[in-house]
Design a protein around this motif. Structure first.
Motif, PDB file in Angstrom:
ATOM      1  N   ASP B 318       0.937  -1.340  -0.138  1.00  0.00           N
ATOM      2  CA  ASP B 318       0.019  -0.101  -0.031  1.00  0.00           C
ATOM      3  C   ASP B 318       0.739   1.340  -0.020  1.00  0.00           C
ATOM      4  OD1 ASP B 318      -1.610   1.919   0.402  1.00  0.00           O
ATOM      5  OD2 ASP B 318      -2.300   1.410   2.310  1.00  0.00           O
ATOM      6  N   ALA B 319       0.797   2.033  -0.992  1.00  0.00           N
ATOM      7  CA  ALA B 319       1.713   3.179  -1.212  1.00  0.00           C
ATOM      8  C   ALA B 319       1.431   4.173  -0.140  1.00  0.00           C
ATOM      9  CB  ALA B 319       1.725   3.665  -2.579  1.00  0.00           C
ATOM     10  N   SER B 320       0.310   4.196   0.335  1.00  0.00           N
ATOM     11  CA  SER B 320      -0.169   5.267   1.210  1.00  0.00           C
ATOM     12  C   SER B 320       0.200   4.689   2.601  1.00  0.00           C
ATOM     13  CB  SER B 320      -1.767   5.400   0.960  1.00  0.00           C
ATOM     14  OG  SER B 320      -2.261   4.533   1.860  1.00  0.00           O
ATOM     15  N   CYS B 322       2.193   4.310   6.160  1.00  0.00           N
ATOM     16  CA  CYS B 322       3.302   4.908   6.833  1.00  0.00           C
ATOM     17  C   CYS B 322       3.803   6.241   6.494  1.00  0.00           C
ATOM     18  CB  CYS B 322       4.369   3.999   6.918  1.00  0.00           C
ATOM     19  SG  CYS B 322       5.581   4.366   8.390  1.00  0.00           S
TER      20      CYS B 322
END
Lengths: 423, 423
Positions: B318-320, B322
């Motif tokens: 998931d690039a979103s 952290c």
């Protein structure tokens, strides 16, 4: 002529041995590599390396330089939202002047990271060429043809024209990706490759979704599709090359296709880890790129080298996987060969003087135990003391020599960024 | 008194907002934070920040500084071979003088990366303390008690003595790890924690093998074991914290135990990825360490911050995942709190003047879009313009002010390294 002496030469000629201590340049070329020799010609400058390392510059084998304007504007969001809400609508507002402004910021950053050439894919190539020539930077552009181009035959005209424009500029046949380019257009690229007997480059197998959709569309992986179209008859490269099957890798190996991997971008966009160790075992040509600053966000080959190695250790669950010195070869010789810069790969007489000085007097290189491992595992921009391209020093001791003040470059890039964001 | 003006203040007081432009220090403290104010006292120096960022220094919350001597001497090998053939036999030859020499190299590198304090676990602490005080560096040492110590009660004497030795020096109760320390000895540590009402720190859950072996030995995970011994009654921290179960994380949360994660070391030794997002969701205290230079090999908080975030994006697909700004908090405020340096966490009046200047006039920070994301995703040592600890400037514009010449520090470290390798 410029003389470098009293250094450690990492020539990259046969792997990573450190040999000799002296290099002379004349014009854009290296004319001598070895120990002290007399008589000496008269030099315009003699640089005492003081034990520092002189080595070939890094080759950034995949990037989109002008995307500096999107750096740190669209982080920490899902890939689709990033692309369709942040990247594409803003790219539509780009002008040639904006690309010129943004590319210069990238060139400055390349210099700070010891990058002496890049392999760039973007738009407004005339503006991009102007930025590179003005700065003295070396670039190879890659055709980015796709279905949105009004006239696909522009690719051939660009190929012919840009390869003759300036000694620092090159151009390779390429298209954006199989998922943005029709079969007709890919067949046209293959015909050009055949006509000029040259390699072809494209984005390939970056994400799982992309490869799955290709299989649904064509019943083939992206690599199998490209092979079936005979695109790789003269080699070429696949940017990213994350999701490759055994059969894909065999095609790469057989065709001499380079896997040009982008570990930082693939991490940040949660795409995955390219099978570098497997490709090394198959003797596939390997090179490293930063990808563009919108998805990385740095343009830093030290970070990329480090990531290539440690991500293989992680994914193979083996701390001995992916020797650091192989990675150093990928970042220099591998990149040069992938881009077709065969005169810029090593420190040898007759080669282009594309070289960098690594400062060993910084604490991250101390004590001096194993220089080449150290470069990969703890090297950083902080170690780049000098960057020379085609015999010209463009960066030294933190200062830039690129034909204009860096503050002017920053001001122009900030003004264009605001215009695009607000416009 | 020193005046910083015309800058951008990243105070870290309430997250990552940039507010104000002026900071004054007096002695070791910050005495004013805010806009221009008159009348002004007389300053010994006034520093024009020229738009650069002034922020709290990074806190390296887990390291073994003196291991610089092993940097780049044992890379690309399996973990067991690394430990038993490369690290342990060489550490046996260490002397106090060698630790003093090697620690100073690490301190120099911390300064280049904007690190203003570290949390160190090693041997020969008197020599280490001497190195830190001479340089003006701030350190918190962690007890490293284990079964090989001849006298476990030394831990209490060290705890009492080192906490009184100098304002720059601290000491926290700790032991090496459950797998090197007997139940008796861990119970003794718990009794000390009870007696002094203080937190306890240890290596925990670094590798899968370690946690499996603990379960075999005790029928409990390392965290469950430590909890059953009542070691965390006053909080503390687990270095690495890679292999945590839900129940382990609940113990961390309940007890206020910090997870002090070391992404670079965990990658290079193929250990794994700590579940940072899960811990964030449970509001567990988080801090970041470089671990020692034998396993990292750099001592660079920019690299660690970047890795914390992008490894979560990878592992969560998931690039979103952290948010970068949360990571910046971990590296500054989180680290300070994990180490008990509550006076060194933010830019506020009355706090210690442990601050760094981030150079915005470098290309990797341009154009100026989003400073805090930029720091995490493309910041580097190249951006550290100044490092101040306790009101003293120890590093500025690439030069060190640590009481002796850096070339002397390097020469001593190289001589000791050769002695240990050849001896």
């Amino acid at each position: 002529m410029i003389r470098f002496y009293n250094g450690r030469l990492l020539t990259m000629v046969n792997g990573v041995a450190i040999t000799g201590d002296e290099v002379w340049t004349d014009g854009d070329k290296i004319v001598y590599v070895g120990p002290y020799r007399s008589p000496m010609p008269s030099f315009e400058r003699e640089i005492n390396l003081d034990g520092n390392v002189l080595m070939p510059g890094f080759k950034n084998a995949h990037t989109h330089s002008a995307m500096t304007f999107l750096r740190s504007l669209a982080d920490d969001m899902p890939l689709q939202e990033w692309l369709y809400e942040q990247v594409f609508p803003r790219e539509e507002k780009l002008t040639a002047e904006a690309v010129y402004a943004f590319s210069k910021v990238a060139i400055l950053e390349y210099l700070t990271s010891g990058i002496t050439a890049n392999f760039d894919m973007y738009f407004f190539y005339d503006a991009f060429v102007k930025a590179n020539i003005e700065c003295g930077f070396r670039t190879v552009m890659c055709g980015s043809m796709n279905n949105f181009d009004p006239d696909p035959t522009q690719l051939e005209r660009d190929f012919v024209r840009f390869n003759q424009v300036h000694p620092l500029i090159g151009y390779r046949l390429g298209f954006h990706a199989e998922y943005t380019t029709s079969l007709d257009r890919m067949e046209y690229v293959a015909s050009l490759a055949d006509q000029y007997k040259v390699p072809v480059y494209t984005h390939s197998s970056e994400t799982r979704r992309e490869t799955e959709e290709c299989k649904k569309r064509y019943g083939k992986t992206p690599t199998e599709l490209l092979e079936s179209l005979n695109l790789f008859r003269y080699g070429g490269g696949g940017f990213h090359s994350v999701y490759l099957t055994e059969s894909d890798m065999d095609i790469y190996q057989k065709r001499g296709v380079f896997a040009i991997i982008n570990p930082g971008s693939n991490l940040k966009l949660a795409s995955g880890i390219a099978p570098v160790c497997k490709m090394m075992n198959k003797n596939i040509g390997l090179a490293i790129g930063t990808d563009g600053p919108a998805s990385n966000n740095a343009l830093d080959m030290f970070r990329e080298m480090y990531l290539v190695s440690v991500l293989q250790k992680l994914s193979n669950q083996d701390a001995s996987a992916c020797n650091g010195e192989k990675v150093l070869e990928m970042a220099t010789v591998g990149g040069a060969r992938a881009m077709g810069l065969h005169e810029c790969d090593t420190l040898q007489e007759g080669k282009q003087a594309d070289m960098i000085v690594i400062d060993m007097h910084r604490p991250n290189m101390q004590p001096i135990n194993h220089i080449t491992k150290n470069l990969v595992y703890s090297g950083s921009k902080d170690n780049v003391k000098l960057t020379m391209i085609a015999g010209k020093i463009l960066y030294e001791d933190g200062k830039f020599y690129v034909g204009e003040k860096v503050e002017d470059i920053y001001a122009r890039a900030n003004a264009w960024t605001r215009k695009i964001m607000e416009g």
